[in-house]
Every structure is written in C-alpha cells, then in structure tokens.
Design an enzyme around this catalytic site. Structure first.
Site, PDB file in Angstrom:
ATOM      1  N   TYR A  51       0.833  -1.205   0.000  1.00  0.00           N
ATOM      2  CA  TYR A  51       0.000   0.000   0.000  1.00  0.00           C
ATOM      3  C   TYR A  51       0.870   1.258   0.000  1.00  0.00           C
ATOM      4  CZ  TYR A  51      -4.122  -2.891   1.045  1.00  0.00           C
ATOM      5  OH  TYR A  51      -5.135  -3.812   1.000  1.00  0.00           O
ATOM      6  N   SER A 206     -13.691  -4.269  -1.139  1.00  0.00           N
ATOM      7  CA  SER A 206     -14.583  -3.567  -2.077  1.00  0.00           C
ATOM      8  C   SER A 206     -16.045  -3.961  -1.852  1.00  0.00           C
ATOM      9  CB  SER A 206     -14.174  -3.867  -3.524  1.00  0.00           C
ATOM     10  OG  SER A 206     -14.749  -2.944  -4.416  1.00  0.00           O
ATOM     11  N   PRO A 207     -16.524  -3.882  -0.604  1.00  0.00           N
ATOM     12  CA  PRO A 207     -17.891  -4.326  -0.299  1.00  0.00           C
ATOM     13  C   PRO A 207     -18.989  -3.463  -0.907  1.00  0.00           C
ATOM     14  CG  PRO A 207     -16.951  -3.201   1.594  1.00  0.00           C
ATOM     15  CD  PRO A 207     -15.836  -3.372   0.596  1.00  0.00           C
ATOM     16  N   LEU A 208     -18.623  -2.270  -1.383  1.00  0.00           N
ATOM     17  CA  LEU A 208     -19.602  -1.386  -2.021  1.00  0.00           C
ATOM     18  C   LEU A 208     -19.492  -1.411  -3.546  1.00  0.00           C
ATOM     19  CD1 LEU A 208     -19.422   1.716   0.365  1.00  0.00           C
ATOM     20  CD2 LEU A 208     -20.980  -0.244   0.479  1.00  0.00           C
ATOM     21  N   GLY A 210     -16.820  -0.943  -5.388  1.00  0.00           N
ATOM     22  CA  GLY A 210     -15.934   0.079  -5.930  1.00  0.00           C
ATOM     23  C   GLY A 210     -16.563   1.446  -6.051  1.00  0.00           C
ATOM     24  N   GLY A 211     -17.715   1.642  -5.426  1.00  0.00           N
ATOM     25  CA  GLY A 211     -18.360   2.952  -5.446  1.00  0.00           C
ATOM     26  C   GLY A 211     -19.167   3.239  -6.696  1.00  0.00           C
ATOM     27  N   PHE A 214     -22.835   4.618  -6.653  1.00  0.00           N
ATOM     28  CA  PHE A 214     -23.135   5.919  -6.063  1.00  0.00           C
ATOM     29  C   PHE A 214     -23.027   7.076  -7.043  1.00  0.00           C
ATOM     30  CE2 PHE A 214     -21.686   3.005  -2.808  1.00  0.00           C
ATOM     31  CZ  PHE A 214     -22.709   3.107  -1.881  1.00  0.00           C
TER      32      PHE A 214
END
Length: 296
Positions: A51, A206-208, A210-211, A214
């Site tokens: 990271y 990445s539970p959403l 990757g956005g 939205f």
C-alpha cells in the site's frame, strides 16, 4: 486475542487509501483517525506491504512509535506476496507474486519494522502465487508463530481449491476476497460454503462494488439495484451504503466488510448499519435486482 467470529470487529478498517494512494493523511491525522475507529469499537486494521508503494505501513507505524499505548488496543492484519514495480523496490523487474519462504520472511521483518511493532496479529498471503509450495509455507508459518512475529495466518483472493490445499496443512483463520452485490462469485463458487464448513471468517474487500453504485449511470442493472436500495433505505431510514453492508452481513458465514474510506464520518455511518437486519426476502430483492431476473 485470537481472531474469531466472536472477537473480530464487525467492520474492518482498510488502510489502503489513508496514505499516498488516497488521502495522504499526516501523522496527526492518522492518530485522530485511529482513535476515532477505536472509540467505535473497531479495532481491526487491514494493511498490506504494497500500500502506498510500500509506504503506508510506515505512515501508520509513525503513530504507534509515539503512541505505543494504542498498539494493545488494536489488531493489525497485513499482507504480503505481491511484488510491485516501484521506486521503493528497485530490485523488482516485473510485477509478480512471490510466496517463497524467503520473500515471506523478509516481508514480515520489513512490516514489523515499518509498523513499529513486535508482532503482527494476522498475516495474509495477498495473492495466490502459481508456484507456491504449501508445505514450505506451512513450515514458514510455524517458524513465524514460534518466534512470536505472527500470531495467526490467512489468505486473500485464494480460490476454494487453493484455500483447501493450504488449510489442510496449516490452519487459516480467514480468506479475504472481493464480495459485493456487484461481485457475487463467492456466493456461488464455494468460497462462503467453505468458510462455513471450516468456521473460517470471510472478509470482503470492495464491499460497495468500488463505489460505482453511487454515481450517475444508465445501466439497467445499476438502476434496478438503486431502486431496491431506495425502497429498503426508506424502510430502515438508512443510506445506500448501510443497506449494502447489512446485505453482506446477513449471510450466515458472517462476512466482515473491509471499509475503504479514510473519512471517519463515513465509518461512523457504516457502524450504524450494524443495527439493520434485513429480512430473507429483502436480501433476495437485492440479489434479483443484481442478476436482472427472478431466481431460477
């Protein structure tokens, strides 16, 4: 404290976007962020050596260097096995995966130095190396455990067969894979079945999705999902991300989302999702919206 379904935080704090690859937090901002997470009872922090092009662990460790009282309040997970081409690793000639004993041992020592800690709570193998030898890895794990450098071990992005191959030789506590309403492979390829079978904790990066849910979209799939999220959001007085976290946590394997945000207010919002318990039918409402049809 051992990593179990009873002791792990209900949400894991991902660190990937805290440093160079994201918000570039200062040391004081890191400290404030860490304290805010701990105040919510979220003590699991997820790292990887790569990271920030091998800098984020050290950024985080700079806080622990001056605030060693925080270390005993948290659990640190880090990952190794990916070799990036980076100015911080000039000897890497090609991006590759390396789960050789030499690389694992060297990576652990560097992570310990950068994180300013004597031990790593959980070490994950970041990606399956096609050349990995499970017997050699088991020996390395035992060596690291006996030395006190690592307490427990897991994997990330391993297929069910790869997980079984290693878990049959040395105990693993988690498999961290991509899981969301947009990435549903783990529900169907045996990954979550395997976790239930072995009482292993699945964690979801990445539970959403990757956005992508939205922003503006013309995708029928996205629109269908958003319509369900609007309906459920009204019922539970919840934001879309809260419903998506609740959807993952509904699964009996006990999926733990890894949060990718560097904003404490978004973590506070995510924490409120723990109070949402979707019904069986509501879970399938999102599933059917995602696949674009009624289930068979």
């Amino acid at each position: 404290m051992a990593l179990t379904k009873e002791t792990i935080s209900p949400l894991i704090i991902g660190t990937m976007r805290l440093g160079t690859w994201g918000s570039q937090l200062s040391t004081s901002e890191y400290e404030k962020f860490i304290e805010g997470c701990l105040e919510l009872g979220l003590k699991d922090f997820d790292h990887a050596d790569i990271y920030g092009h091998y800098t984020t662990e050290e950024d985080f460790g700079n806080v622990l260097k001056s605030r060693n009282d925080l270390r005993e309040k948290m659990r640190i997970t880090t990952k190794c096995g990916i070799k990036l081409i980076s100015h911080n690793r000039p000897n890497h000639n090609v991006k590759s995966y390396d789960l050789s004993p030499k690389h694992i041992l060297e990576s652990v020592d560097l992570s310990l130095e950068n994180l300013k800690t004597d031990y790593i709570d959980v070490l994950l193998l970041h990606r399956p190396d096609y050349l990995f030898n499970p017997h050699e890895i088991a020996e390395v794990f035992e060596k690291l455990k006996q030395s006190g450098k690592v307490l427990e071990f897991g994997v990330s992005n391993f297929s069910p067969s790869q997980f079984d191959l290693l878990h049959a030789i040395t105990p693993l506590v988690t498999n961290q894979v991509e899981i969301s309403v947009l990435q549903r492979s783990a529900f169907e390829d045996g990954t979550l079945d395997q976790c239930l079978k072995h009482n292993v904790i699945p964690t979801a990066w990445s539970p959403l999705g990757g956005g992508s849910l939205f922003g503006k979209t013309t995708s029928q799939e996205m629109e269908a999902i958003k319509n369900v999220l609007n309906t459920l959001g009204e019922k539970y007085d919840a934001a879309h991300d809260q419903i998506l976290y609740a959807w993952l946590r509904k699964h009996p394997a006990g999926i733990i989302p890894v949060l990718g945000t560097s904003k404490l207010e978004r973590i506070q919002t995510a924490h409120k999702a723990l109070d949402i318990n979707l019904t069986h039918e509501e879970w399938y409402m999102l599933w059917e919206a995602a696949i674009g049809r009624e289930i068979d």
